[in-house]
Design an enzyme around this catalytic site. Structure first.
Site, PDB file in Angstrom:
ATOM      1  CG  ASP A 177       4.003  -8.966  -5.035  1.00 18.85           C
ATOM      2  OD1 ASP A 177       4.127  -8.035  -4.220  1.00 18.85           O
ATOM      3  OD2 ASP A 177       4.953  -9.462  -5.655  1.00 18.85           O
TER       4      ASP A 177
ATOM      5  CE  LYS B 185       7.740 -10.862   2.178  1.00 23.39           C
ATOM      6  NZ  LYS B 185       6.843 -10.501   1.104  1.00 23.39           N
TER       7      LYS B 185
ATOM      8  CG  HIS C  18       7.588   0.626  -8.228  1.00 24.51           C
ATOM      9  ND1 HIS C  18       8.491   0.921  -7.238  1.00 24.51           N
ATOM     10  CD2 HIS C  18       7.356  -0.702  -8.142  1.00 24.51           C
ATOM     11  CE1 HIS C  18       8.805  -0.188  -6.578  1.00 24.51           C
ATOM     12  NE2 HIS C  18       8.120  -1.190  -7.096  1.00 24.51           N
TER      13      HIS C  18
ATOM     14  CG  LEU D 295      -2.107  -0.983   1.167  1.00 22.25           C
ATOM     15  CD1 LEU D 295      -2.956  -0.850   2.426  1.00 22.25           C
ATOM     16  CD2 LEU D 295      -2.977  -0.807  -0.077  1.00 22.25           C
ATOM     17  NE  ARG D 296       5.027   0.579  -3.412  1.00 24.94           N
ATOM     18  CZ  ARG D 296       5.753  -0.517  -3.529  1.00 24.94           C
ATOM     19  NH1 ARG D 296       6.217  -1.131  -2.444  1.00 24.94           N
ATOM     20  NH2 ARG D 296       6.041  -1.015  -4.710  1.00 24.94           N
TER      21      ARG D 296
ATOM     22  CG  ASN E 292       8.190  -3.590   0.746  1.00 21.93           C
ATOM     23  OD1 ASN E 292       6.997  -3.382   0.931  1.00 21.93           O
ATOM     24  ND2 ASN E 292       8.695  -3.781  -0.459  1.00 21.93           N
TER      25      ASN E 292
ATOM     26  CG  LEU F 135      12.440  -8.842  -8.441  1.00 18.05           C
ATOM     27  CD1 LEU F 135      13.411  -8.046  -7.600  1.00 18.05           C
ATOM     28  CD2 LEU F 135      13.154  -9.960  -9.196  1.00 18.05           C
TER      29      LEU F 135
ATOM     30  CB  ALA G 182      11.100  -5.394  -9.135  1.00 18.15           C
TER      31      ALA G 182
HETATM   32  C1  NCD Z   1       7.681  -5.434  -4.484  1.00 17.09           C
HETATM   33  C2  NCD Z   1       7.737  -3.937  -4.198  1.00 17.09           C
HETATM   34  O1  NCD Z   1       7.806  -3.151  -5.149  1.00 17.09           O
HETATM   35  O2  NCD Z   1       7.678  -3.549  -3.033  1.00 17.09           O
HETATM   36  N1  NCD Z   1       8.087  -5.659  -5.833  1.00 17.09           N
HETATM   37  C3  NCD Z   1       7.786  -6.739  -6.603  1.00 17.09           C
HETATM   38  O3  NCD Z   1       8.314  -6.828  -7.711  1.00 17.09           O
HETATM   39  N2  NCD Z   1       6.963  -7.657  -6.197  1.00 17.09           N
HETATM   40  C4  NCD Z   1       8.492  -6.183  -3.490  1.00 17.09           C
HETATM   41  C5  NCD Z   1       8.247  -7.662  -3.505  1.00 17.09           C
HETATM   42  O4  NCD Z   1       7.173  -8.125  -3.126  1.00 17.09           O
HETATM   43  O5  NCD Z   1       9.153  -8.393  -3.919  1.00 17.09           O
HETATM   44 ZN    ZN Z   2       5.359  -8.103  -2.609  1.00 10.30          ZN
END
Ligand code: NCD
Ligand code: ZN
Length: 345
Positions: A247, A99, A251, A16-17, A41, A219, A263
């Site tokens: 996931d 995590k 970005h 969700l950033r 993250n 990723l 990614a």
């Molecule tokens: C995710 C991210 O941008 O936070 N990126 C992704 O490619 N899935 C991180 C992650 O879940 O690996």
């Molecule tokens: Zn992820």
């Protein structure tokens, strides 16, 4: 069938950033899902119970008042994670899970775990209190080919952890290979997996279709066709070990369309429609509710949601770009038309 009605679903893996990006993307998830596991993250990451409480407040403050959406918070494990704070946060229901990012495996993972043996006391405490471990399953060893990093991780890192902590609940997140499907099936009920829409719909060819396509870069990276087919069989099998986790990882467009692009695939705007397309193509519409609304909740020991969502067989054109709050993001399936559409109730 032209209408599918399911119990309100959950998304077991969401980014969700924070700040303007949170404001931009939150409602795409909140309009489709009752609950979501929120990835920790951020920069800096969500490590302590106090970090998670304040992040949860920022999410709740950004919700449209008419949404009934519950963010389920996670802890970002580091070499220095305090096992007592983590367990206390879980027992107070602030944390739903923790995590494991191997350090440098993916976006904002620099503060992740450098060697899983360093967190063995933390894993022991999680096993004791019943706190699930969510795993980004890729080795970071640069000598391992990027397309093999998941399979090598399962064998080298995760198999020993599962052996050493026989009561620990483990979710292999965003699995991408037939090896991961076999691994999950080969362990008991305490080992499960989430599967994304993009790994069900695309193989690695999509990244290179007529030129390099940064919006298909995520990723773990997309894999060969045989792996995609194995994931589709697993997701639509009805086996409760497999459940929905998008996931969705937004970005800003300029950070993806870049000489060193980030990614992550932003699939929240069309998540349910993309999954339902897969279940429809596989002749498994009757298994969609289990995957989307039941298996994950049962694994986590949470109640099933009340209420329903409805999807209809009607074209859903996906915009090229979504822009608000000064942030522009390219959604998954941009410029295409999906055959299903969620209708707001
Ligand atoms: C995710 C991210 O941008 O936070 N990126 C992704 O490619 N899935 C991180 C992650 O879940 O690996
Ligand atoms: Zn992820």
């Amino acid at each position: 069938m032209t209408t599918v009605v399911i119990r309100r679903p959950d998304d077991w893996h969401v980014h969700l950033r924070d700040g303007p990006m949170l404001a931009h993307v939150l409602d795409f998830t909140a309009r489709q899902f009752a609950r979501a596991i929120v990835m920790p993250n951020l920069d800096p990451p969500v490590v302590t119970t106090a970090d998670a409480e304040s992040y949860r407040q920022r999410i709740l403050a950004g919700l449209r008042p008419d949404r009934r959406f519950t963010p389920l918070m996670t802890a970002y494990l580091t070499d220095g994670t305090d096992p007592r704070d983590l367990a206390a946060g879980f027992e107070r229901r602030v944390f739903t899970a923790a995590k494991l990012y191997p350090a440098h495996a993916t976006t904002n993972s620099a503060k992740g775990v450098s060697d899983v043996r360093r967190i063995y006391p933390v894993l022991a405490e999680m096993e004791r209190v019943g706190m699930p471990l969510l795993v980004h399953g890729e080795v970071t060893d640069p000598s391992v080919d990027i397309f093999d990093r998941e399979a090598v991780f399962l064998e080298r890192v995760l198999a020993p952890v599962i052996r050493d902590f026989p009561g620990l609940k483990v979710v292999c997140e965003h699995i991408t290979t037939e090896d991961a499907v076999a691994f999950v099936l080969g362990h008991g009920d305490r080992v499960a997996a989430t599967i994304t829409p993009h790994h069900l719909q695309f193989s690695r060819n999509a990244i290179f279709q007529g030129g390099i396509r940064p919006h298909f870069y995520c990723l773990p990276i997309l894999k060969r066709e045989k792996h995609r087919l194995a994931l589709r069989r697993a997701a639509t099998s009805g086996n409760p070990k497999f459940f929905l986790g998008t996931d969705t990882a937004p970005h800003a467009v300029h950070t993806k369309e870049n000489a060193c692009g980030c990614a992550g695939i932003f699939n929240a705007p069309v998540a349910l429609e993309a999954y339902l397309t897969v279940f429809d193509e596989e002749g498994a519409l009757d298994r969609f509710a289990g995957f989307a609304s039941e298996h994950g909740a049962r694994f986590h020991g949470l109640p099933l949601n009340d209420g329903t969502v409805t999807l209809v067989r009607e074209p859903l054109p996906v915009p090229d770009r979504l822009e608000s709050q000064g942030v522009a993001v390219v959604p998954y399936q941009a410029g295409t038309t999906l055959p299903w559409r969620m209708v707001t109730s």
